[in-house]
Write an enzyme that holds these catalytic residues in place. Structure first.
Site, PDB file in Angstrom:
ATOM      1  N   ALA A 112       0.809  -1.228   0.000  1.00  0.00           N
ATOM      2  CA  ALA A 112       0.000   0.000   0.000  1.00  0.00           C
ATOM      3  C   ALA A 112       0.837   1.271   0.000  1.00  0.00           C
ATOM      4  O   ALA A 112       0.402   2.304  -0.515  1.00  0.00           O
ATOM      5  CB  ALA A 112      -0.926  -0.005   1.216  1.00  0.00           C
TER       6      ALA A 112
ATOM      7  N   THR B 182      -0.052   5.133  -1.507  1.00  0.00           N
ATOM      8  CA  THR B 182      -0.466   6.254  -0.655  1.00  0.00           C
ATOM      9  C   THR B 182       0.087   7.559  -1.219  1.00  0.00           C
ATOM     10  O   THR B 182      -0.531   8.623  -1.068  1.00  0.00           O
ATOM     11  CB  THR B 182       0.004   6.083   0.801  1.00  0.00           C
TER      12      THR B 182
ATOM     13  N   ARG C 197      -4.604  -0.140   7.157  1.00  0.00           N
ATOM     14  CA  ARG C 197      -4.293  -0.340   8.572  1.00  0.00           C
ATOM     15  C   ARG C 197      -3.299   0.663   9.146  1.00  0.00           C
ATOM     16  O   ARG C 197      -2.939   0.570  10.303  1.00  0.00           O
ATOM     17  CB  ARG C 197      -3.743  -1.767   8.778  1.00  0.00           C
TER      18      ARG C 197
ATOM     19  N   GLN D  68       0.492  -6.318  -3.818  1.00  0.00           N
ATOM     20  CA  GLN D  68      -0.620  -6.525  -2.892  1.00  0.00           C
ATOM     21  C   GLN D  68      -1.718  -5.491  -3.139  1.00  0.00           C
ATOM     22  O   GLN D  68      -2.773  -5.568  -2.521  1.00  0.00           O
ATOM     23  CB  GLN D  68      -0.115  -6.407  -1.446  1.00  0.00           C
TER      24      GLN D  68
ATOM     25  N   ASP E 102      -5.189  -1.519  -7.274  1.00  0.00           N
ATOM     26  CA  ASP E 102      -5.547  -0.304  -8.004  1.00  0.00           C
ATOM     27  C   ASP E 102      -5.102  -0.271  -9.466  1.00  0.00           C
ATOM     28  O   ASP E 102      -5.456   0.642 -10.203  1.00  0.00           O
ATOM     29  CB  ASP E 102      -4.982   0.923  -7.277  1.00  0.00           C
TER      30      ASP E 102
ATOM     31  N   HIS F 283      -3.742  -9.941  -4.595  1.00  0.00           N
ATOM     32  CA  HIS F 283      -5.012  -9.672  -3.907  1.00  0.00           C
ATOM     33  C   HIS F 283      -6.116  -9.250  -4.871  1.00  0.00           C
ATOM     34  O   HIS F 283      -7.136  -8.732  -4.446  1.00  0.00           O
ATOM     35  CB  HIS F 283      -4.808  -8.615  -2.814  1.00  0.00           C
TER      36      HIS F 283
ATOM     37  N   CYS G 264     -21.845 -17.331 -11.099  1.00  0.00           N
ATOM     38  CA  CYS G 264     -21.438 -17.904 -12.394  1.00  0.00           C
ATOM     39  C   CYS G 264     -19.986 -17.601 -12.762  1.00  0.00           C
ATOM     40  O   CYS G 264     -19.459 -18.146 -13.734  1.00  0.00           O
ATOM     41  CB  CYS G 264     -22.369 -17.431 -13.512  1.00  0.00           C
TER      42      CYS G 264
ATOM     43  N   CYS H 259     -26.851 -14.089 -14.571  1.00  0.00           N
ATOM     44  CA  CYS H 259     -27.526 -15.124 -13.776  1.00  0.00           C
ATOM     45  C   CYS H 259     -28.256 -14.584 -12.549  1.00  0.00           C
ATOM     46  O   CYS H 259     -28.912 -15.348 -11.842  1.00  0.00           O
ATOM     47  CB  CYS H 259     -26.512 -16.190 -13.338  1.00  0.00           C
TER      48      CYS H 259
ATOM     49  N   ILE I  31       9.237   6.888  -1.013  1.00  0.00           N
ATOM     50  CA  ILE I  31       9.319   5.958  -2.143  1.00  0.00           C
ATOM     51  C   ILE I  31       9.497   6.721  -3.455  1.00  0.00           C
ATOM     52  O   ILE I  31      10.285   6.316  -4.318  1.00  0.00           O
ATOM     53  CB  ILE I  31       8.054   5.066  -2.185  1.00  0.00           C
TER      54      ILE I  31
END
Length: 251
Positions: free
Chosen positions: A26, A30, A38, A105, A108, A125, A136, A161, A242
């Protein structure tokens, strides 16, 4: 073992590496304005009840939870988010022929939007940009379902369905896609450097890629604002932004 915090040393390792696997969490998103779940300002930290919308048992059994989930999807900051310098730096790594696999993980798709080859991305994920029918299995673009919500459907069913629609993400209580997990583990076993970006490495099985890569002799480089569960076995730990660190290392 001495842990390096020197950018030039780590950059030299990256230049020398043959096959780099990247694991992102994450933290890389961000900086594109997408809140984590979390962290101190996380979605679930500020509203613990919101976690129910990401729990399969509640989602399937309670129409009110689904209605809340659809409302959250419509209002999500993710739709306006753009890739940042960190995402683009990983694209630069790929263009140099160094990127073996990018395991994320995140849900997006900002890596693909930045220009990373989708064939190299493992979304462990899942993705929020598609919906899947729980009955279906049909998949469709999320935007179509959101248009139906905006038009007044508060819990749009599958048009094929009539089943329950959910974002194509892995909810709590839902199994990972084994093919994705196998690809991620093969990448960790094949790389000579594992670059972990924006993950506290507290969620498994993604976190397990670190000791797996270490076990085959790969260098471990962690770029994250907070302490992670595997700092102690890393060859380098970098705590700066980062968006600053990755371009310096990878471009």
């Amino acid at each position: 073992m001495a842990v390096s915090t020197d950018l030039e040393t780590v950059a030299s390792w990256i230049r020398d590496a043959r096959a780099i696997a990247v694991l992102t969490g994450a933290g890389i998103s961000t900086e594109s304005g997408i809140p984590d779940f979390r962290g101190p300002q996380g979605v679930w930290t500020k509203d613990p009840d919101a976690e129910k919308t990401a729990t399969l048992q509640y989602y399937v059994s309670d129409p009110e939870i689904r209605k809340r989930a659809w409302l959250n999807r419509v209002k999500s900051e993710m739709w306006q988010a753009e890739p940042n310098a960190g995402h683009r730096a990983i694209v630069a790594l790929e263009r140099r022929g160094k990127l073996h696999t990018l395991v994320t993980q995140n849900i997006d798709e900002l890596h693909q939007k930045a220009g990373t080859d989708p064939a190299k991305v493992v979304e462990i994920h899942g993705t929020m940009r598609k919906v899947v029918c729980m009955s279906c299995g049909e998949r469709a673009p999320m935007e179509r379902a959101l248009d139906r919500v905006r038009a007044g459907e508060d819990d749009p069913p599958c048009r094929t369905c009539g089943g329950i629609l959910k974002s194509a993400t892995i909810s709590f209580g839902q199994s990972l896609v084994m093919e994705d997990l196998d690809r991620a583990e093969r990448a960790a076993a094949a790389c000579d450097l594992l670059l972990v970006v924006g993950s506290t490495l507290g969620v498994y099985p993604a976190a397990g890629l670190v000791p797996l890569a270490k076990g085959v002799g790969a260098r471990i480089v962690i770029v994250n604002a907070e302490v992670t569960a595997y700092d102690s076995i890393a060859d380098a730990v970098l705590r700066d932004s980062i968006s600053d660190v990755l371009p310096a290392l990878l471009e």
